[in-house]
Design a protein around this motif. Structure first.
Motif, PDB file in Angstrom:
ATOM      1  N   ASP A   7       1.228  -1.341   0.137  1.00 59.09           N
ATOM      2  CA  ASP A   7       0.345  -0.017   0.298  1.00 59.09           C
ATOM      3  C   ASP A   7       0.853   0.971  -0.370  1.00 59.09           C
ATOM      4  N   ARG A   8       1.664   0.977   0.880  1.00 58.06           N
ATOM      5  CA  ARG A   8       2.726   2.331   1.040  1.00 58.06           C
ATOM      6  C   ARG A   8       3.796   3.069  -0.488  1.00 58.06           C
ATOM      7  N   LEU A   9       4.014   1.593  -1.049  1.00 57.68           N
ATOM      8  CA  LEU A   9       4.486   1.418  -2.699  1.00 57.68           C
ATOM      9  C   LEU A   9       3.504   2.203  -3.159  1.00 57.68           C
ATOM     10  N   ASP A  10       2.654   1.729  -3.072  1.00 54.20           N
ATOM     11  CA  ASP A  10       0.987   2.189  -4.231  1.00 54.20           C
ATOM     12  C   ASP A  10       0.685   3.463  -4.216  1.00 54.20           C
ATOM     13  N   ILE A  11       0.745   4.128  -2.977  1.00 47.73           N
ATOM     14  CA  ILE A  11       0.514   5.970  -2.515  1.00 47.73           C
ATOM     15  C   ILE A  11       1.565   5.949  -3.708  1.00 47.73           C
ATOM     16  N   GLU A  12       2.974   5.779  -2.920  1.00 49.08           N
ATOM     17  CA  GLU A  12       3.743   6.508  -3.427  1.00 49.08           C
ATOM     18  C   GLU A  12       4.072   6.831  -4.991  1.00 49.08           C
ATOM     19  N   PHE A  34      -4.740  10.261  -9.726  1.00 42.50           N
ATOM     20  CA  PHE A  34      -6.067  11.441  -8.497  1.00 42.50           C
ATOM     21  C   PHE A  34      -7.691  10.245  -9.485  1.00 42.50           C
ATOM     22  N   THR A  35      -8.284  10.547  -8.763  1.00 41.32           N
ATOM     23  CA  THR A  35      -9.813   9.797  -8.264  1.00 41.32           C
ATOM     24  C   THR A  35      -9.861  10.911 -10.003  1.00 41.32           C
ATOM     25  N   ALA A  36     -11.350  10.425 -10.682  1.00 38.04           N
ATOM     26  CA  ALA A  36     -12.104  11.328 -10.972  1.00 38.04           C
ATOM     27  C   ALA A  36     -12.595  12.366 -10.989  1.00 38.04           C
ATOM     28  N   ASP A  37     -12.348  12.865  -9.340  1.00 35.26           N
ATOM     29  CA  ASP A  37     -13.675  14.126  -8.786  1.00 35.26           C
ATOM     30  C   ASP A  37     -11.989  14.897  -7.983  1.00 35.26           C
ATOM     31  N   GLY A  38     -10.840  14.028  -7.799  1.00 37.12           N
ATOM     32  CA  GLY A  38     -10.027  14.286  -7.489  1.00 37.12           C
ATOM     33  C   GLY A  38      -9.592  16.033  -7.203  1.00 37.12           C
ATOM     34  N   ILE A  39      -9.194  17.114  -6.461  1.00 35.64           N
ATOM     35  CA  ILE A  39      -9.325  17.814  -6.277  1.00 35.64           C
ATOM     36  C   ILE A  39      -7.709  18.245  -5.754  1.00 35.64           C
ATOM     37  N   ILE A  40      -7.217  19.755  -6.606  1.00 38.59           N
ATOM     38  CA  ILE A  40      -5.519  19.772  -6.265  1.00 38.59           C
ATOM     39  C   ILE A  40      -5.890  21.605  -5.889  1.00 38.59           C
ATOM     40  N   ASP A  41      -5.868  21.628  -4.277  1.00 32.39           N
ATOM     41  CA  ASP A  41      -5.770  23.035  -3.701  1.00 32.39           C
ATOM     42  C   ASP A  41      -4.486  24.019  -3.605  1.00 32.39           C
ATOM     43  N   PHE A  42      -4.973  25.147  -4.565  1.00 32.04           N
ATOM     44  CA  PHE A  42      -3.487  25.899  -4.366  1.00 32.04           C
ATOM     45  C   PHE A  42      -3.759  26.859  -3.582  1.00 32.04           C
ATOM     46  N   ASP A  83      -8.900   1.445   3.836  1.00 29.39           N
ATOM     47  CA  ASP A  83      -9.210   2.587   2.144  1.00 29.39           C
ATOM     48  C   ASP A  83      -8.621   3.807   1.910  1.00 29.39           C
ATOM     49  N   THR A  84      -8.434   4.447   3.266  1.00 27.49           N
ATOM     50  CA  THR A  84      -7.662   5.602   2.853  1.00 27.49           C
ATOM     51  C   THR A  84      -6.309   6.216   3.334  1.00 27.49           C
ATOM     52  N   GLU A 114      -0.342  18.021   1.466  1.00 26.22           N
ATOM     53  CA  GLU A 114      -1.247  16.922   2.329  1.00 26.22           C
ATOM     54  C   GLU A 114      -1.921  16.716   0.816  1.00 26.22           C
ATOM     55  N   ASP A 115      -2.036  14.970   1.232  1.00 26.76           N
ATOM     56  CA  ASP A 115      -3.136  14.730   0.357  1.00 26.76           C
ATOM     57  C   ASP A 115      -3.687  13.754   1.284  1.00 26.76           C
ATOM     58  N   THR A 116      -4.729  13.788   0.440  1.00 29.02           N
ATOM     59  CA  THR A 116      -6.128  12.256   1.159  1.00 29.02           C
ATOM     60  C   THR A 116      -5.878  11.861  -0.087  1.00 29.02           C
ATOM     61  N   LEU A 117      -5.957  10.340   0.338  1.00 32.06           N
ATOM     62  CA  LEU A 117      -6.035   9.620  -0.781  1.00 32.06           C
ATOM     63  C   LEU A 117      -6.854   8.561  -0.133  1.00 32.06           C
ATOM     64  N   ALA A 118      -7.273   7.446  -1.624  1.00 27.83           N
ATOM     65  CA  ALA A 118      -8.608   6.475  -1.147  1.00 27.83           C
ATOM     66  C   ALA A 118      -7.795   5.035  -2.097  1.00 27.83           C
ATOM     67  N   ARG A 119      -8.358   4.067  -1.721  1.00 39.25           N
ATOM     68  CA  ARG A 119      -7.901   2.861  -2.659  1.00 39.25           C
ATOM     69  C   ARG A 119      -8.583   2.440  -3.279  1.00 39.25           C
TER      70      ARG A 119
END
Length: 148
Positions: A7-12, A34-42, A83-84, A114-119
């Motif tokens: 999981d850690r390798l796949d997240i990286e 990204f997920t299809a609805d992923g957000i990038i916040d600058f 799964d998050t 600062e990332d939030t991720l989902a499987r």
């Protein structure tokens, strides 16, 4: 290899898809981050908050001044929660744009993600990335690279 290590390798890997996809303008790679609805916040650094697709569309427009971008990631800390996950990493960036008289304007900087991720069924993907800039330096100098 344990599931947690994988999981850690796949997240990286997802995090690197962002950097390589963006820097090389390889949008098929970018989409793997990204997920299809992923957000990038600058917004923490005065920029935009937009979806993956909005940012791709904006940065895909022809820009004859654009030369290069690089921003490696390091000091990554991942916290798994089933799964998050959340991840924190530092980045250092270099970008270059053509300037008058054959010069290049370079922007150097560094900050953190600062990332939030989902499987997902396709693998780990970023659902939201917040970008924080810690330092920045802009300069114009002779372009010493011959590009082919």
């Amino acid at each position: 290899m344990s599931d947690e290590v994988q999981d850690r390798l796949d997240i990286e890997k997802a995090m690197r898809h962002y950097a390589v996809g963006l820097d090389e303008r390889r949008w098929e790679e970018w989409d793997l981050a990204f997920t299809a609805d992923g957000i990038i916040d600058f917004t923490p650094m005065g920029g935009r908050r937009e979806t993956r697709d909005q940012m791709r569309e904006r940065l895909s427009r022809p820009d004859p001044a654009w030369l290069f971008a690089q921003h490696p990631l390091f000091n990554t800390v991942i916290t798994l929660r089933g799964d998050t996950a959340t991840a924190f990493s530092h980045f250092q960036m270099e970008t270059g744009r053509r300037s008058e008289g054959g010069a290049v304007t370079r922007v150097s900087g560094g900050g953190s993600y600062e990332d939030t991720l989902a499987r997902t069924p396709e693998g780990w993907r970023i659902t939201e990335r917040r970008v924080l800039l810690k330092w920045k330096h802009t300069r114009t100098e002779k372009d010493e690279v011959t590009r082919g």
